[in-house]
Design a protein around this motif. Structure first.
Motif, PDB file in Angstrom:
ATOM      1  N   VAL A  95      47.845  -6.940 -20.619  1.00  0.00           N
ATOM      2  CA  VAL A  95      47.619  -5.668 -20.298  1.00  0.00           C
ATOM      3  C   VAL A  95      46.543  -5.252 -21.327  1.00  0.00           C
ATOM      4  CG1 VAL A  95      48.481  -3.154 -20.535  1.00  0.00           C
ATOM      5  CG2 VAL A  95      49.886  -4.819 -19.596  1.00  0.00           C
ATOM      6  N   GLY A  96      46.347  -5.431 -22.410  1.00  0.00           N
ATOM      7  CA  GLY A  96      45.502  -5.370 -23.194  1.00  0.00           C
ATOM      8  C   GLY A  96      44.160  -5.860 -22.923  1.00  0.00           C
ATOM      9  N   SER A  97      44.341  -7.162 -22.549  1.00  0.00           N
ATOM     10  CA  SER A  97      42.997  -7.886 -22.342  1.00  0.00           C
ATOM     11  C   SER A  97      42.250  -7.547 -20.920  1.00  0.00           C
ATOM     12  CB  SER A  97      43.409  -9.314 -22.109  1.00  0.00           C
ATOM     13  OG  SER A  97      44.011 -10.074 -23.103  1.00  0.00           O
ATOM     14  N   LEU A  98      42.849  -6.962 -20.111  1.00  0.00           N
ATOM     15  CA  LEU A  98      42.521  -6.516 -18.910  1.00  0.00           C
ATOM     16  C   LEU A  98      41.183  -5.554 -18.984  1.00  0.00           C
ATOM     17  CD1 LEU A  98      42.473  -6.532 -15.751  1.00  0.00           C
ATOM     18  CD2 LEU A  98      44.123  -4.689 -15.844  1.00  0.00           C
ATOM     19  N   PRO A  99      41.299  -4.449 -19.797  1.00  0.00           N
ATOM     20  CA  PRO A  99      40.004  -3.585 -19.892  1.00  0.00           C
ATOM     21  C   PRO A  99      39.025  -4.392 -20.411  1.00  0.00           C
ATOM     22  CG  PRO A  99      41.661  -2.875 -21.463  1.00  0.00           C
ATOM     23  CD  PRO A  99      42.404  -3.991 -20.389  1.00  0.00           C
ATOM     24  N   VAL A 100      39.348  -5.247 -21.652  1.00  0.00           N
ATOM     25  CA  VAL A 100      38.165  -6.203 -22.245  1.00  0.00           C
ATOM     26  C   VAL A 100      37.637  -7.033 -21.333  1.00  0.00           C
ATOM     27  CG1 VAL A 100      37.513  -7.634 -24.403  1.00  0.00           C
ATOM     28  CG2 VAL A 100      39.565  -6.001 -24.520  1.00  0.00           C
ATOM     29  N   LEU A 101      38.232  -7.567 -20.524  1.00  0.00           N
ATOM     30  CA  LEU A 101      37.604  -8.558 -19.666  1.00  0.00           C
ATOM     31  C   LEU A 101      36.734  -7.919 -18.564  1.00  0.00           C
ATOM     32  CD1 LEU A 101      40.566 -11.002 -19.153  1.00  0.00           C
ATOM     33  CD2 LEU A 101      38.610 -11.541 -20.442  1.00  0.00           C
ATOM     34  N   LEU A 102      37.355  -6.763 -18.037  1.00  0.00           N
ATOM     35  CA  LEU A 102      36.777  -5.981 -17.075  1.00  0.00           C
ATOM     36  C   LEU A 102      35.355  -5.507 -17.626  1.00  0.00           C
ATOM     37  CD1 LEU A 102      39.177  -3.957 -15.307  1.00  0.00           C
ATOM     38  CD2 LEU A 102      37.775  -5.499 -14.283  1.00  0.00           C
ATOM     39  N   LEU A 103      35.404  -5.049 -19.041  1.00  0.00           N
ATOM     40  CA  LEU A 103      34.171  -4.414 -19.579  1.00  0.00           C
ATOM     41  C   LEU A 103      33.142  -5.519 -20.146  1.00  0.00           C
ATOM     42  CD1 LEU A 103      35.586  -1.886 -22.231  1.00  0.00           C
ATOM     43  CD2 LEU A 103      33.916  -1.422 -20.392  1.00  0.00           C
ATOM     44  N   LEU A 104      33.668  -6.833 -20.319  1.00  0.00           N
ATOM     45  CA  LEU A 104      32.954  -8.058 -20.564  1.00  0.00           C
ATOM     46  C   LEU A 104      32.148  -8.519 -19.214  1.00  0.00           C
ATOM     47  CD1 LEU A 104      31.587 -10.181 -22.309  1.00  0.00           C
ATOM     48  CD2 LEU A 104      33.874 -11.344 -22.088  1.00  0.00           C
ATOM     49  N   LEU A 105      33.078  -8.599 -18.159  1.00  0.00           N
ATOM     50  CA  LEU A 105      32.362  -8.885 -16.810  1.00  0.00           C
ATOM     51  C   LEU A 105      31.313  -7.854 -16.386  1.00  0.00           C
ATOM     52  CD1 LEU A 105      32.516 -10.459 -14.109  1.00  0.00           C
ATOM     53  CD2 LEU A 105      34.257  -8.949 -13.410  1.00  0.00           C
ATOM     54  N   TRP A 106      31.464  -6.414 -16.442  1.00  0.00           N
ATOM     55  CA  TRP A 106      30.534  -5.650 -16.227  1.00  0.00           C
ATOM     56  C   TRP A 106      29.345  -5.691 -17.277  1.00  0.00           C
ATOM     57  CZ3 TRP A 106      34.796  -1.360 -16.079  1.00  0.00           C
ATOM     58  CH2 TRP A 106      35.752  -1.466 -14.782  1.00  0.00           C
ATOM     59  N   VAL A 107      29.450  -5.879 -18.455  1.00  0.00           N
ATOM     60  CA  VAL A 107      28.193  -6.158 -19.253  1.00  0.00           C
ATOM     61  C   VAL A 107      27.373  -7.353 -18.775  1.00  0.00           C
ATOM     62  CG1 VAL A 107      27.796  -6.546 -21.559  1.00  0.00           C
ATOM     63  CG2 VAL A 107      29.342  -4.849 -21.249  1.00  0.00           C
ATOM     64  N   GLU A 108      28.252  -8.348 -18.673  1.00  0.00           N
ATOM     65  CA  GLU A 108      27.349  -9.834 -18.301  1.00  0.00           C
ATOM     66  C   GLU A 108      26.767  -9.680 -17.006  1.00  0.00           C
ATOM     67  OE1 GLU A 108      26.958 -12.249 -20.038  1.00  0.00           O
ATOM     68  OE2 GLU A 108      27.890 -11.425 -21.931  1.00  0.00           O
ATOM     69  N   THR A 109      27.322  -8.832 -15.976  1.00  0.00           N
ATOM     70  CA  THR A 109      26.807  -8.627 -14.942  1.00  0.00           C
ATOM     71  C   THR A 109      25.604  -7.468 -14.666  1.00  0.00           C
ATOM     72  OG1 THR A 109      28.459  -7.512 -14.030  1.00  0.00           O
ATOM     73  CG2 THR A 109      28.726 -10.010 -13.648  1.00  0.00           C
ATOM     74  N   LYS A 110      25.839  -6.830 -15.734  1.00  0.00           N
ATOM     75  CA  LYS A 110      24.880  -5.518 -15.720  1.00  0.00           C
ATOM     76  C   LYS A 110      25.199  -4.838 -14.673  1.00  0.00           C
ATOM     77  CE  LYS A 110      20.870  -7.770 -18.152  1.00  0.00           C
ATOM     78  NZ  LYS A 110      21.819  -8.629 -18.964  1.00  0.00           N
ATOM     79  N   TRP A 111      26.455  -4.414 -14.620  1.00  0.00           N
ATOM     80  CA  TRP A 111      26.919  -3.350 -13.426  1.00  0.00           C
ATOM     81  C   TRP A 111      26.435  -2.157 -13.758  1.00  0.00           C
ATOM     82  CZ3 TRP A 111      31.951  -0.112 -13.605  1.00  0.00           C
ATOM     83  CH2 TRP A 111      32.063   0.247 -12.166  1.00  0.00           C
ATOM     84  N   THR A 112      25.486  -1.649 -12.678  1.00  0.00           N
ATOM     85  CA  THR A 112      24.823  -0.196 -12.735  1.00  0.00           C
ATOM     86  C   THR A 112      25.477   0.812 -13.262  1.00  0.00           C
ATOM     87  OG1 THR A 112      23.399  -1.266 -11.128  1.00  0.00           O
ATOM     88  CG2 THR A 112      23.306   0.984 -11.716  1.00  0.00           C
ATOM     89  N   PRO A 113      26.791   1.162 -12.715  1.00  0.00           N
ATOM     90  CA  PRO A 113      27.451   2.454 -13.208  1.00  0.00           C
ATOM     91  C   PRO A 113      27.724   2.352 -14.832  1.00  0.00           C
ATOM     92  CG  PRO A 113      28.563   1.825 -11.245  1.00  0.00           C
ATOM     93  CD  PRO A 113      27.552   0.654 -11.540  1.00  0.00           C
ATOM     94  N   LEU A 114      27.980   1.103 -15.233  1.00  0.00           N
ATOM     95  CA  LEU A 114      28.307   1.043 -16.374  1.00  0.00           C
ATOM     96  C   LEU A 114      27.202   1.141 -17.681  1.00  0.00           C
ATOM     97  CD1 LEU A 114      30.416   0.436 -19.034  1.00  0.00           C
ATOM     98  CD2 LEU A 114      29.601  -2.134 -18.593  1.00  0.00           C
ATOM     99  N   LEU A 115      25.999   0.562 -17.065  1.00  0.00           N
ATOM    100  CA  LEU A 115      24.846   0.529 -17.842  1.00  0.00           C
ATOM    101  C   LEU A 115      24.203   2.110 -17.795  1.00  0.00           C
ATOM    102  CD1 LEU A 115      22.925  -2.455 -16.621  1.00  0.00           C
ATOM    103  CD2 LEU A 115      24.234  -1.989 -18.609  1.00  0.00           C
ATOM    104  N   GLU A 116      24.486   2.828 -16.697  1.00  0.00           N
ATOM    105  CA  GLU A 116      24.236   4.152 -16.685  1.00  0.00           C
ATOM    106  C   GLU A 116      24.941   4.861 -17.723  1.00  0.00           C
ATOM    107  OE1 GLU A 116      24.416   5.378 -12.663  1.00  0.00           O
ATOM    108  OE2 GLU A 116      22.469   4.327 -12.071  1.00  0.00           O
ATOM    109  N   LEU A 117      26.228   4.985 -17.723  1.00  0.00           N
ATOM    110  CA  LEU A 117      27.143   5.453 -18.767  1.00  0.00           C
ATOM    111  C   LEU A 117      26.705   5.251 -20.057  1.00  0.00           C
ATOM    112  CD1 LEU A 117      29.529   7.239 -19.640  1.00  0.00           C
ATOM    113  CD2 LEU A 117      30.921   4.992 -19.457  1.00  0.00           C
ATOM    114  N   ASP A 118      26.288   3.888 -20.365  1.00  0.00           N
ATOM    115  CA  ASP A 118      26.101   3.482 -21.827  1.00  0.00           C
ATOM    116  C   ASP A 118      24.802   4.093 -22.290  1.00  0.00           C
ATOM    117  OD1 ASP A 118      28.179   2.134 -22.526  1.00  0.00           O
ATOM    118  OD2 ASP A 118      27.421   0.244 -21.847  1.00  0.00           O
ATOM    119  N   ASP A 119      23.614   4.001 -21.379  1.00  0.00           N
ATOM    120  CA  ASP A 119      22.463   4.554 -21.707  1.00  0.00           C
ATOM    121  C   ASP A 119      22.283   6.012 -21.725  1.00  0.00           C
ATOM    122  OD1 ASP A 119      21.568   1.888 -21.798  1.00  0.00           O
ATOM    123  OD2 ASP A 119      20.688   1.999 -19.791  1.00  0.00           O
ATOM    124  N   GLY A 120      22.879   6.501 -20.822  1.00  0.00           N
ATOM    125  CA  GLY A 120      22.992   8.019 -20.760  1.00  0.00           C
ATOM    126  C   GLY A 120      23.847   8.501 -22.141  1.00  0.00           C
TER     127      GLY A 120
END
Length: 240
Positions: free
Chosen positions: A36-61
């Motif tokens: 359960v705890g690893s799931l959000p970490v792995l998802l965030l890592l995947l989104w960071v590595e693939t430069k997922w646009t919604p995550l980048l917009e949230l981070d940059d904003g």
């Protein structure tokens, strides 16, 4: 009657005794905590590595908005710098030493070892993940601080999640019941969120770094607590 010790009795049909069932349940709980705890970490890592646009917009904003606000509000910036400085590695080292000394004075050796392993292990784990991910820190025009190292996950956020969870585990029996426990949990949650927020406000981390730090710290502590719970139970087997 002979003086030989009686073998452990088992129920008919070869069923495991209650101690073995409890051990299996604790191991399963630890495994579930990891999953359960690893799931959000792995998802965030995947989104960071693939430069997922919604995550980048949230981070940059969040980075840009908070940085603009901090530049125009010196008092806010000073508070954030104070929170970030107090919640750094040295602050948690002091808390750990005091807590371990108190536990040893009360002869709670296993719990003292748990505190040491939880906090030291969390720091080593954070460094290892940062080295693997190698994400650069946010870049702003007028930085308030210049933290070393990489960005993902946030060390401050992970240390806060680990440290406050450890404190709650250790102090829980002494808090009685009712409002004291609710107050302790509320204060721990608020301070943990404040520490993570300060790192984003100072442009030391992205929001995703902080969330990942929370997830890693909480997962690590829960798994370790389950492992130490297994270590604590052999006394039940020998009936000490």
């Amino acid at each position: 009657m002979s003086g030989a010790a009686k073998p452990r009795e088992t129920s008919r049909g070869g069923a495991r005794d209650p101690v073995d069932r409890q051990l299996a349940l604790r191991v399963a709980t630890a495994g579930l905590s990891v999953a359960v705890g690893s799931l959000p970490v792995l998802l965030l890592l995947l989104w960071v590595e693939t430069k997922w646009t919604p995550l980048l917009e949230l981070d940059d904003g969040a980075r840009d908005g908070l940085h603009r606000f901090a530049l125009g509000h010196q008092a806010f910036t000073s508070v954030m710098e104070f929170v970030s400085a107090v919640a750094g590695g040295l602050g948690w080292q002091v808390v750990s030493v005091v807590l371990v000394a108190w536990l040893l004075w009360r002869r709670r050796v296993r719990v003292a070892v748990f505190v040491l392993v939880a906090n030291a292990g969390s720091s080593l784990l954070n460094t290892a993940i940062k080295d693997v991910v190698h994400r650069h820190r946010p870049v702003v025009s007028h930085p308030f601080i210049h933290p070393p190292g990489q960005s993902f996950p946030s060390g401050h956020a992970q240390a806060a999640a680990t440290g406050f969870t450890v404190l709650l585990f250790v102090l829980w029996p002494y808090l009685g019941t009712g409002w004291r426990r609710r107050l302790a949990v509320g204060v721990a949650v608020l301070l943990t969120l404040l520490i993570g927020f300060s790192r984003v406000a100072l442009a030391a981390h992205f929001v995703s770094d902080v969330v990942a730090g929370y997830a890693v710290g909480l997962t690590w502590t829960l798994v370790l607590a389950a492992a130490f719970h297994v270590w604590r139970k052999p006394g039940a087997r020998s009936h000490r």
